[in-house]
Each structure stands twice: as structure tokens, then as C-alpha cells.
Design an enzyme around this catalytic site. Sequence first.
Site, PDB file in Angstrom:
ATOM      1  N   LYS A   1      -7.920  13.160 -12.827  1.00 43.00           N
ATOM      2  CA  LYS A   1      -8.017  11.487 -12.450  1.00 43.00           C
ATOM      3  C   LYS A   1      -9.436  11.029 -12.174  1.00 43.00           C
ATOM      4  O   LYS A   1      -9.890   9.988 -12.775  1.00 43.00           O
ATOM      5  CB  LYS A   1      -7.377  11.583 -11.146  1.00 43.00           C
ATOM      6  CG  LYS A   1      -7.295  10.160 -10.517  1.00 43.00           C
ATOM      7  CD  LYS A   1      -6.689  10.354  -9.142  1.00 43.00           C
ATOM      8  CE  LYS A   1      -4.942  10.388  -9.259  1.00 43.00           C
ATOM      9  NZ  LYS A   1      -4.311  10.434  -7.869  1.00 43.00           N
TER      10      LYS A   1
ATOM     11  N   GLU B   1      -3.295  -0.738   5.912  1.00 38.64           N
ATOM     12  CA  GLU B   1      -3.156  -1.226   4.805  1.00 38.64           C
ATOM     13  C   GLU B   1      -1.858  -1.903   4.821  1.00 38.64           C
ATOM     14  O   GLU B   1      -0.661  -1.615   5.213  1.00 38.64           O
ATOM     15  CB  GLU B   1      -3.405  -0.539   3.382  1.00 38.64           C
ATOM     16  CG  GLU B   1      -2.714   0.630   3.258  1.00 38.64           C
ATOM     17  CD  GLU B   1      -1.159   0.339   2.711  1.00 38.64           C
ATOM     18  OE1 GLU B   1      -1.117  -0.637   1.999  1.00 38.64           O
ATOM     19  OE2 GLU B   1      -0.352   1.111   2.906  1.00 38.64           O
TER      20      GLU B   1
ATOM     21  N   ARG C   1       1.271  -4.643  -1.223  1.00 37.98           N
ATOM     22  CA  ARG C   1       2.272  -4.568  -2.040  1.00 37.98           C
ATOM     23  C   ARG C   1       1.953  -4.109  -3.415  1.00 37.98           C
ATOM     24  O   ARG C   1       1.264  -4.855  -4.273  1.00 37.98           O
ATOM     25  CB  ARG C   1       2.986  -5.929  -2.266  1.00 37.98           C
ATOM     26  CG  ARG C   1       3.289  -6.745  -0.901  1.00 37.98           C
ATOM     27  CD  ARG C   1       3.894  -8.113  -0.986  1.00 37.98           C
ATOM     28  NE  ARG C   1       2.552  -8.864  -1.458  1.00 37.98           N
ATOM     29  CZ  ARG C   1       2.527  -9.981  -2.102  1.00 37.98           C
ATOM     30  NH1 ARG C   1       3.872 -10.614  -2.481  1.00 37.98           N
ATOM     31  NH2 ARG C   1       1.540 -10.686  -2.724  1.00 37.98           N
ATOM     32  N   GLU C   2       2.806  -3.110  -3.910  1.00 41.88           N
ATOM     33  CA  GLU C   2       2.370  -2.695  -5.257  1.00 41.88           C
ATOM     34  C   GLU C   2       2.806  -3.762  -6.210  1.00 41.88           C
ATOM     35  O   GLU C   2       3.998  -4.298  -5.994  1.00 41.88           O
ATOM     36  CB  GLU C   2       3.585  -1.393  -5.465  1.00 41.88           C
ATOM     37  CG  GLU C   2       3.077  -0.306  -4.886  1.00 41.88           C
ATOM     38  CD  GLU C   2       3.655   1.050  -5.370  1.00 41.88           C
ATOM     39  OE1 GLU C   2       3.641   1.053  -6.619  1.00 41.88           O
ATOM     40  OE2 GLU C   2       4.017   1.972  -4.502  1.00 41.88           O
TER      41      GLU C   2
ATOM     42  N   LYS D   1       1.704  -1.526  11.551  1.00 36.18           N
ATOM     43  CA  LYS D   1       1.818  -1.066  10.405  1.00 36.18           C
ATOM     44  C   LYS D   1       3.530  -0.532  10.209  1.00 36.18           C
ATOM     45  O   LYS D   1       4.132  -1.219   9.504  1.00 36.18           O
ATOM     46  CB  LYS D   1       0.899   0.132  10.122  1.00 36.18           C
ATOM     47  CG  LYS D   1       1.504   0.566   8.559  1.00 36.18           C
ATOM     48  CD  LYS D   1       1.311  -0.208   7.345  1.00 36.18           C
ATOM     49  CE  LYS D   1       1.593   0.359   6.059  1.00 36.18           C
ATOM     50  NZ  LYS D   1       1.519  -0.324   5.025  1.00 36.18           N
TER      51      LYS D   1
ATOM     52  N   PHE E   1      11.837 -11.557   1.554  1.00 36.08           N
ATOM     53  CA  PHE E   1      12.825 -10.491   1.877  1.00 36.08           C
ATOM     54  C   PHE E   1      14.123 -10.922   2.121  1.00 36.08           C
ATOM     55  O   PHE E   1      14.785 -10.286   3.054  1.00 36.08           O
ATOM     56  CB  PHE E   1      12.037  -9.486   2.991  1.00 36.08           C
ATOM     57  CG  PHE E   1      10.908  -8.554   2.488  1.00 36.08           C
ATOM     58  CD1 PHE E   1      11.349  -7.235   2.487  1.00 36.08           C
ATOM     59  CD2 PHE E   1       9.766  -9.226   2.079  1.00 36.08           C
ATOM     60  CE1 PHE E   1      10.237  -6.565   2.084  1.00 36.08           C
ATOM     61  CE2 PHE E   1       8.485  -8.391   1.432  1.00 36.08           C
ATOM     62  CZ  PHE E   1       9.014  -6.880   1.666  1.00 36.08           C
TER      63      PHE E   1
ATOM     64  N   CYS F   1       6.681   3.343   0.470  1.00 33.40           N
ATOM     65  CA  CYS F   1       6.425   3.006   2.003  1.00 33.40           C
ATOM     66  C   CYS F   1       7.634   2.828   3.044  1.00 33.40           C
ATOM     67  O   CYS F   1       7.791   3.721   3.999  1.00 33.40           O
ATOM     68  CB  CYS F   1       5.403   1.756   2.075  1.00 33.40           C
ATOM     69  SG  CYS F   1       4.237   1.777   1.395  1.00 33.40           S
TER      70      CYS F   1
ATOM     71  N   ARG G   1       8.394   6.502  -6.849  1.00 31.59           N
ATOM     72  CA  ARG G   1       8.720   7.285  -5.660  1.00 31.59           C
ATOM     73  C   ARG G   1       9.691   6.541  -5.013  1.00 31.59           C
ATOM     74  O   ARG G   1       9.676   5.302  -4.659  1.00 31.59           O
ATOM     75  CB  ARG G   1       7.390   7.237  -4.844  1.00 31.59           C
ATOM     76  CG  ARG G   1       6.267   8.172  -5.562  1.00 31.59           C
ATOM     77  CD  ARG G   1       5.163   7.977  -4.693  1.00 31.59           C
ATOM     78  NE  ARG G   1       4.424   6.949  -5.142  1.00 31.59           N
ATOM     79  CZ  ARG G   1       3.252   6.338  -4.147  1.00 31.59           C
ATOM     80  NH1 ARG G   1       2.770   7.256  -3.393  1.00 31.59           N
ATOM     81  NH2 ARG G   1       2.793   5.252  -4.483  1.00 31.59           N
TER      82      ARG G   1
END
Length: 445
Positions: A38, A149, A152-153, A204, A249, A260, A328
Site C-alpha cells: 500500500k 471524523e 461518508r464513503e 461521534k 436518512f 461504521c 465491509r
Amino acid sequence: MFGTKVAVIGAGYVGLTTAACLSSLGHQVVCADVDREKVDALSRGEATIREPGICELVVDGLASGRLEFVLGASAAVSEASVVILCVPTPMGATGAADLTTLEFVVAEVRELLPPGCVVVNKSTVPVGTAARVAKLIDRADVAVVSNPEFLREGAAVHDFLNPDRIVVGSADRDPAPARRVADLYGKLDTSVLVTDSASAEMIKYASNCYLATRLSFVNTVAELCEYLDASIDDVTLGMGYDQRIGKSFLRPGPGWGGSCLPKDTFALLRTAESAGSDFALLRAAIETNLKQQDLVVDKVRKAVGGELAGARIGLLGLTFKAGTDDLRDSPALAVAGRLAAEGAELFGYDPGVHAPVPGVTDGVRITGTAYHAADGAAAIVLLTEWPEFRALDWARIADRLDGRSVIDTRNLLDPLVVAGTGLSYQGIGRPAALPSTGDMVRRAG
């Protein structure tokens, strides 16, 4: 002229986005990871995650000299004014967050941290972790700050550079280290909340768990809509105009997932139990999410005649959401696993998944196109909301299917387009007879 010298530990989804974006804001960033392949790829300017804008930021950062990738945390921290921890905190066997990697990294770098350095927890960690890290470092000349953090992906770069807020928590609300962390984002136009570290960590978890609860709520409403022949599209549209509720949402689906929400809901539930609190609402949200996946399987079972064993099913979408290659805790894979457990033969297509992933996509044969996934299938199940699925030639899909059923778990498709090809359409919370959406809203007056 460079800004603050920053070390980012971890080049995963959060770490790479943080490193690349901070370098774009003018800071000198060294990003470390334990994966040599990586690190080598990133050093060549090859992004290792699918995320809009990330590759360009990496290339620009390398070219400017503001961004560097190194192997191992020890190689990154010696000159840093701020060290940002972005390491995995996966869900452990009990549901609590596993802090093994975080604690290993802290032990590795504690003696190497420069005097006056600020260590930042950006990984999602249980309430009290900043205080725990401070004890592990055990140095009066090093401050520990929580800076969660909210990315959003699929929109991480945008979210980092256009944040709703910046949250910084430090011990006793100490303004000095908090200000140094807040200054990293000084070029961004946003609100900054400075609080204690425990409150920052709770912000969070509370944010993610609230969003998960919202999604479970709307999926339950969608189920009720099916019983009562109401339209979840119209229901959520009407709800969303209420400023107390808002529009985000409120989309039903096959359940929530990703890197998450599942682990954060379980982690907060375990935290509540440890504190002696019964967080019944959160537990119900988790249980509702698992039930939602079972409801999708029920739809598929009924669509193929009541028996899944031996039934060939085409799956559209495997990632947990569109715009990412992240598998995931994907609800699509959770549904696929339930279908496979009942003996279904699964053929899946996803624009972000080009080859089988051992241990992850087992039980699903990956195809090269959506049309190949449809070949000979008794039913098509749309599980991820990739926009290109809406643009498919559904007459061509119909010609390839053995059965006639399309189960749209994301309510992405136009039911009239699908039905116009002779296929049977089912959405989530949509009545059997449904007009094309999006054409019934006009402003009064």
C-alpha cells in the site's frame, strides 16, 4: 512555505483521506502504514481506495512535496507537531471496539514523540479512550485530543473539505492543544466545537447511532406501508418537508451496514451496558436492522415460488453503498449470505467489485455485467443503489431471465419501466400499483 508538520498513522479510508486533504490545505504530512504494498502504491500516486477526488489529491500532494508515505509509525512521528491516529478499531467478539491496534501504535511511538506534540484520536473509539491513551503515553509534555471524523464513503473528500462541523475534545477543555488541532482546519469555513474529550467521543457515537435508528425506523414504516397499501416514497417525501425531521436518512433499503454503523451501534450498546444503562431504543434499532434483511429474503423466497434451494438468483450490487468498493458489513452481502444458506445459486454484479474476494464474496459468482447476472435467473434482486442500474435495458434483462420477478430493495428503479417489459416489480414499502415517482410535487400557490 508549509503549514503544520503532521503525521497520520494509518493509510486506510480515514487516514488516507485525512492525509491527502490536510496536505491540500498546505500542511506538511507524512502518512504511515504497515502494509508495504500500500505504501509503495501510494508513493507512486496510486490511490488504494475508491473515492472521488482522492487520487488527484494524492498526486498533487506528492508533486508539491507536502505529502509523503512511509512504512511504519516510527518513521513518521519524529518531527511532527501533530500526530493523528487513524487506525482500525473493529468490533470485537463482545461487540465492544477492539483497541489492540491503537494501543500497539501508541506503545510504538510514545518515546519518539517530540516534546510539545499533540496526539489526536481520529479513529472512532469508546468514550474515555483519549484519557486512556494519555495514560499509556504517560508524558506531561504530550497532549491527547479527540477529533472524530464525520466522513461518508463516496463523499469523503467533499465532507472533509466542506464539513458540517469540526469537533475537538481535550482534557478539561484545555484550549491550547484544542486550538492547535482546530487550526489544522483554519482554511475551512465551518463551525468548531471545543469540548472535553469524553463528550467529543460521545458526539461521534451518538451521531452514528442516531442515523442508524432513523434508518431502522424508516424501514419499519416501509414494512407497515406494504401492509396498508401506502407509498413509502410519498410518506418520506411528506416527512422530509418538516424542518424538524429533514430529508436525509429516510430512504428504506435492505438494512444499514458499512464500516461504521454496525460496529458503532454495538460499541455504544456495550458502553451503555457497562455503565449500567439500558439503551433499549438502540438495541431495538439493531434488532430491526437484522429483521429487515430477513424480510428481503422472504420477498425473494416468495418471488421464486416458496423454495430457495436450487433457485438461481441474480444480484445487482454487493458493496454496502454506491460509489465505493467497500464490502465491509455490506447489507447486500448479509442478504446474499442468507440466500446462500437456503441453497440459492447466486450470480452477482457490482461496478466496484471486479473479482471474487475470498472470505467475503464466497457463495456469489461474480459476473462481468448486470446482464450476465440475469442469465437464467428466477429473480433479480437489486441490493446497492448504483445509478447505472436504473439505466439498464430492462427489456434485455427480461429476455435473459427465466423468471419474471425484480425485487428492488433500494427503490431505485422506475416501477413502470420495469413493469412495461412484462416483469413483476416489488420495492420496499411501495404498493403493488405505483405511478412513476417524481412527477407529483408542485409548490402550492
